[in-house]
Design a protein around this motif. Structure first.
Motif, short mmCIF file in Angstrom:
data_model
loop_
_atom_site.label_atom_id
_atom_site.label_comp_id
_atom_site.label_asym_id
_atom_site.label_seq_id
_atom_site.Cartn_x
_atom_site.Cartn_y
_atom_site.Cartn_z
N PHE A 83 -45.46 -3.82 36.62
CA PHE A 83 -44.26 -4.55 37.11
C PHE A 83 -44.69 -4.74 38.50
N ASN A 84 -45.40 -5.92 38.84
CA ASN A 84 -45.94 -6.20 40.01
C ASN A 84 -45.14 -7.60 40.51
N VAL A 85 -45.73 -8.24 41.44
CA VAL A 85 -45.09 -9.22 42.28
C VAL A 85 -44.76 -10.62 41.21
N GLU A 86 -45.76 -10.45 40.05
CA GLU A 86 -45.60 -11.73 39.28
C GLU A 86 -44.14 -11.22 38.28
N LYS A 87 -43.79 -10.26 38.12
CA LYS A 87 -42.65 -9.98 37.29
C LYS A 87 -41.34 -9.73 38.26
N ILE A 88 -41.75 -9.35 39.33
CA ILE A 88 -40.48 -9.03 40.46
C ILE A 88 -40.86 -9.91 41.70
N ARG A 89 -40.26 -10.88 41.87
CA ARG A 89 -40.84 -11.78 43.10
C ARG A 89 -40.43 -11.19 44.44
N GLY A 90 -39.42 -10.35 44.45
CA GLY A 90 -38.94 -9.83 45.76
C GLY A 90 -39.91 -8.81 46.20
N LEU A 91 -40.99 -8.29 45.35
CA LEU A 91 -42.05 -7.25 45.98
C LEU A 91 -43.02 -8.01 47.06
N ASN A 92 -42.87 -9.35 46.92
CA ASN A 92 -43.68 -10.01 47.80
C ASN A 92 -43.82 -9.34 49.22
N THR A 93 -45.01 -9.21 49.79
CA THR A 93 -45.05 -8.54 51.06
C THR A 93 -44.71 -7.11 51.39
N LEU A 94 -44.21 -6.27 50.26
CA LEU A 94 -43.55 -5.16 50.50
C LEU A 94 -44.57 -3.77 50.02
N GLY A 95 -45.82 -4.37 49.33
CA GLY A 95 -46.86 -3.63 49.18
C GLY A 95 -46.71 -2.42 48.26
N ILE A 96 -46.01 -2.41 47.08
CA ILE A 96 -45.84 -1.62 46.25
C ILE A 96 -45.58 -2.21 44.76
N SER A 97 -46.09 -1.53 43.61
CA SER A 97 -45.65 -1.88 42.51
C SER A 97 -45.64 -0.64 41.38
N LEU A 98 -45.18 -1.09 40.39
CA LEU A 98 -45.25 0.12 39.29
C LEU A 98 -45.90 -0.34 37.74
N ALA A 99 -46.14 0.64 37.19
CA ALA A 99 -46.73 0.46 36.02
C ALA A 99 -46.23 1.49 34.93
N ARG A 100 -46.05 1.30 33.81
CA ARG A 100 -45.69 2.09 32.45
C ARG A 100 -46.96 2.18 31.64
N ILE A 101 -47.47 3.21 31.49
CA ILE A 101 -48.81 3.52 30.49
C ILE A 101 -48.32 4.37 29.21
N ASP A 102 -48.57 3.69 28.38
CA ASP A 102 -48.26 4.44 26.90
C ASP A 102 -49.38 4.62 26.07
#
Length: 229
Positions: A83-102
């Motif tokens: 779940f990075n800037v490609e999926k949440i455009r509002g993350l741009n310039t905020l320096g954070i993202s998430l990931a789910r690992i199954d």
């Protein structure tokens, strides 16, 4: 003369501080919701063009699907849903993202690096063996830091270092990761070395790994599967 020396010293210090800053620059406005390249017609740059703040909505800071189990039926037995800037455009310039690992039973998130991010991992279900390897040390060694994690445990992987997660149990496992970049990037070591396009010269890999060329030929002919979505 002394003034010129002080000025040059200040410039050197300013440049040095810029080199040790975080991989993602600090924002200088409330937000910079990303536009797709196709929406701007501009050149790709490090980051994204900003949407006009008047056109921004709550949906620009929203996505869904974090509760969806990834496809763990493939060979590696793991799935990384980013779940990075490609999926949440509002993350741009905020320096954070998430990931789910199954993870399927004995599933592996293979050795890889994030060139632009430190990762902090929390285990929600199952038992994981995790670890990272240091860069080359003065004595030529690469030290491994490894730990067995159970539900509720948290572990940090420093930026750029090779790391992995392995499900040691016979039940599915689940972990969430936060990363210190809007777009951390991922380099899966085996894929990059043996599955590049075009292939690395086998003579290079034969000498680097000090094995028979037939082994390198065999590895380069394998289908290297990506577990990132």
């Amino acid at each position: 003369m002394q003034g010129a020396y002080l000025l040059s010293s200040f410039v050197v210090l300013a440049l040095a501080s810029s080199f040790v800053s975080a991989s993602d620059p600090d924002p200088v406005q409330d937000f910079c919701v990303a536009l797709n390249d196709s929406e701007t017609g501009g050149l790709f740059v490090n980051g994204k063009f900003c949407k006009d703040p008047k056109d921004v909505s709550a949906d620009d800071f929203f996505t869904y699907g974090f509760d969806v189990v990834g496809n763990i039926s493939k060979k590696l037995g793991s799935a990384v849903t980013a779940f990075n800037v490609e999926k949440i455009r509002g993350l741009n310039t905020l320096g954070i993202s998430l990931a789910r690992i199954d993870f399927a039973p004995y599933g592996l998130n293979p050795p890889h690096t994030h060139p632009r991010a430190t990762e902090i991992l929390a285990v929600l279900e199952g038992t994981l063996e995790v670890g990272f390897v240091t860069s080359n040390q003065p004595d030529g060694s690469n030290k491994l830091f490894t730990k067995i994690l159970n539900k509720g445990d948290v572990f940090v992987f420093p930026v750029g270092l090779i790391h992995f997660q392995f499900n040691r149990g016979d039940c599915n496992a689940l972990a969430f990761a936060a990363l210190s970049s809007q777009n951390p990037g991922v380099i899966t070591i085996a894929d990059a070395v043996f599955g590049s396009d075009p292939r690395i010269n086998p003579d290079v890999l034969t000498k680097a790994f000090q094995v028979d060329k037939n082994i390198i030929d065999y590895l380069q002919k394998q289908f290297w599967e990506d577990n990132n979505y």
